[in-house]
Write an enzyme that holds these catalytic residues in place. Structure first.
Site, PDB file in Angstrom:
ATOM      1  N   GLY A  65      -6.413  -1.948   4.885  1.00  0.00           N
ATOM      2  CA  GLY A  65      -6.981  -0.722   5.438  1.00  0.00           C
ATOM      3  C   GLY A  65      -6.234   0.533   5.054  1.00  0.00           C
ATOM      4  O   GLY A  65      -6.590   1.622   5.506  1.00  0.00           O
ATOM      5  N   ARG A  81      -3.959 -13.919   7.447  1.00  0.00           N
ATOM      6  CA  ARG A  81      -3.795 -13.332   8.789  1.00  0.00           C
ATOM      7  C   ARG A  81      -5.125 -13.027   9.463  1.00  0.00           C
ATOM      8  O   ARG A  81      -5.154 -12.544  10.584  1.00  0.00           O
ATOM      9  CB  ARG A  81      -2.992 -12.027   8.686  1.00  0.00           C
ATOM     10  CG  ARG A  81      -1.629 -12.151   8.027  1.00  0.00           C
ATOM     11  CD  ARG A  81      -0.562 -12.551   9.015  1.00  0.00           C
ATOM     12  NE  ARG A  81       0.758 -12.412   8.403  1.00  0.00           N
ATOM     13  CZ  ARG A  81       1.484 -13.414   7.947  1.00  0.00           C
ATOM     14  NH1 ARG A  81       1.007 -14.657   8.016  1.00  0.00           N
ATOM     15  NH2 ARG A  81       2.675 -13.205   7.426  1.00  0.00           N
ATOM     16  N   GLU A 118       0.835  -1.202   0.000  1.00  0.00           N
ATOM     17  CA  GLU A 118       0.000   0.000   0.000  1.00  0.00           C
ATOM     18  C   GLU A 118       0.870   1.251   0.000  1.00  0.00           C
ATOM     19  O   GLU A 118       0.588   2.222  -0.720  1.00  0.00           O
ATOM     20  CB  GLU A 118      -0.934  -0.011   1.207  1.00  0.00           C
ATOM     21  CG  GLU A 118      -2.004  -1.089   1.121  1.00  0.00           C
ATOM     22  CD  GLU A 118      -2.890  -1.161   2.349  1.00  0.00           C
ATOM     23  OE1 GLU A 118      -4.119  -1.220   2.174  1.00  0.00           O
ATOM     24  OE2 GLU A 118      -2.355  -1.174   3.479  1.00  0.00           O
ATOM     25  N   GLU A 133      -3.246 -10.660   3.765  1.00  0.00           N
ATOM     26  CA  GLU A 133      -4.278 -10.372   4.757  1.00  0.00           C
ATOM     27  C   GLU A 133      -5.232 -11.541   4.961  1.00  0.00           C
ATOM     28  O   GLU A 133      -5.695 -11.788   6.080  1.00  0.00           O
ATOM     29  CB  GLU A 133      -5.059  -9.114   4.333  1.00  0.00           C
ATOM     30  CG  GLU A 133      -4.357  -7.802   4.614  1.00  0.00           C
ATOM     31  CD  GLU A 133      -3.274  -7.460   3.603  1.00  0.00           C
ATOM     32  OE1 GLU A 133      -2.638  -6.414   3.770  1.00  0.00           O
ATOM     33  OE2 GLU A 133      -3.067  -8.248   2.645  1.00  0.00           O
TER      34      GLU A 133
END
Length: 268
Positions: free
Chosen positions: A148, A143, A120, A140
């Site tokens: 976000g 996990r 990101e 993600e």
């Protein structure tokens, strides 16, 4: 002068006369994972860089990895509420928006892990250079998390919705030429990504600042508009940029045939 002492997790070098700054993520023992303090430092730095004379910024990293994403140890220890983490995400968006829309070219020198929030961060840069060690992933899904920090906006824009979903669902890793082919970076080098980033930053810093401001902010804004509104905005920006007094000398050199010409790349 910029107070470099205020940064703990970033190293900042503003010594170059041409206005090229080097910003180095400096948490190598954490693979440069982004904790809340680092995000605040990025916000402050990219908020002030345009008016403090930065002509281009190379975003580098200490150690073997660019950035492993969210500091999961901090996140686990903080045991945040949904509202708390929402505000953490909003600060990430603030940092990355300052990068993308700030008007100063940001060139990321990638290596090792560019993972999760690290991707990101990289995707908010205007130019990304990968070396042979660089790999990209969005883990993600494995996990129990969700992006976000803008991946649904920037990474999906780079690689497409389907590829991003695949990366998150399956943990797929991209590297080498395949990563270049799908748009995760624009350059792949055999040697140092930092050296290539400095070369490109020097080239960008030689452009007129107003021109760079338009390239590194207006294009992103226009991508968020309807086609009709973007066409209008493009015309307005071109009206301002293309008539700037500082461009007269460059246009005269072109008219007099003393300016450098665009040539094809050399072939082997």
């Amino acid at each position: 002068m910029l107070n470099v002492a205020q940064y703990t997790n970033l190293d900042l070098d503003t010594s170059r006369e041409n206005g090229v700054w080097v910003v180095t993520l400096n948490r190598p023992t954490k693979r440069n994972a982004l904790d809340a303090a680092t995000i605040e430092e990025l916000i402050e730095l990219f908020s002030t860089a345009p008016r403090r004379g930065a002509r281009a910024i190379v975003l580098a990293a200490s150690g073997d990895h660019f950035c492993a994403g969210l500091d999961l140890i901090e996140h686990h220890k903080e045991d945040r509420s949904p509202a708390d983490f929402m505000h953490v995400c909003l600060r990430w968006h603030e940092a990355f928006n300052k990068m993308e829309y700030g008007g100063v070219p940001v060139i990321a020198a990638l290596k090792g892990a560019v993972v999760g929030g690290g991707l990101e961060l990289a995707s908010a840069a205007h130019v990304r250079i990968a070396d042979a060690s660089t790999y990209f992933a969005l883990p993600e899904g494995q996990r129990g998390l969700f992006t976000g920090g803008g991946a649904t906006i920037r990474v999906a824009d780079l690689v497409g919705k389907a590829r991003m979903i695949d990366m998150m669902l399956t943990g797929r890793v991209y590297q080498g030429q395949e990563a270049i082919d799908i748009g995760l970076a624009q350059y792949l080098v055999e040697g140092s990504s930092f050296d290539k980033a400095m070369e490109l930053a020097d080239r960008a810093a030689a452009n007129l600042p107003l021109t760079n401001f338009a390239i590194c902010s207006a294009i992103s804004h226009m991508q968020n508009m309807s086609a009709l509104d973007a066409a209008y905005a493009e015309a307005v920006v071109a009206g301002v940029v293309n008539t700037q007094p500082a461009a007269r000398e460059r246009l005269e050199a072109f008219a007099n045939k003393t300016a450098a010409r665009v040539r094809p790349n050399a072939t082997v």
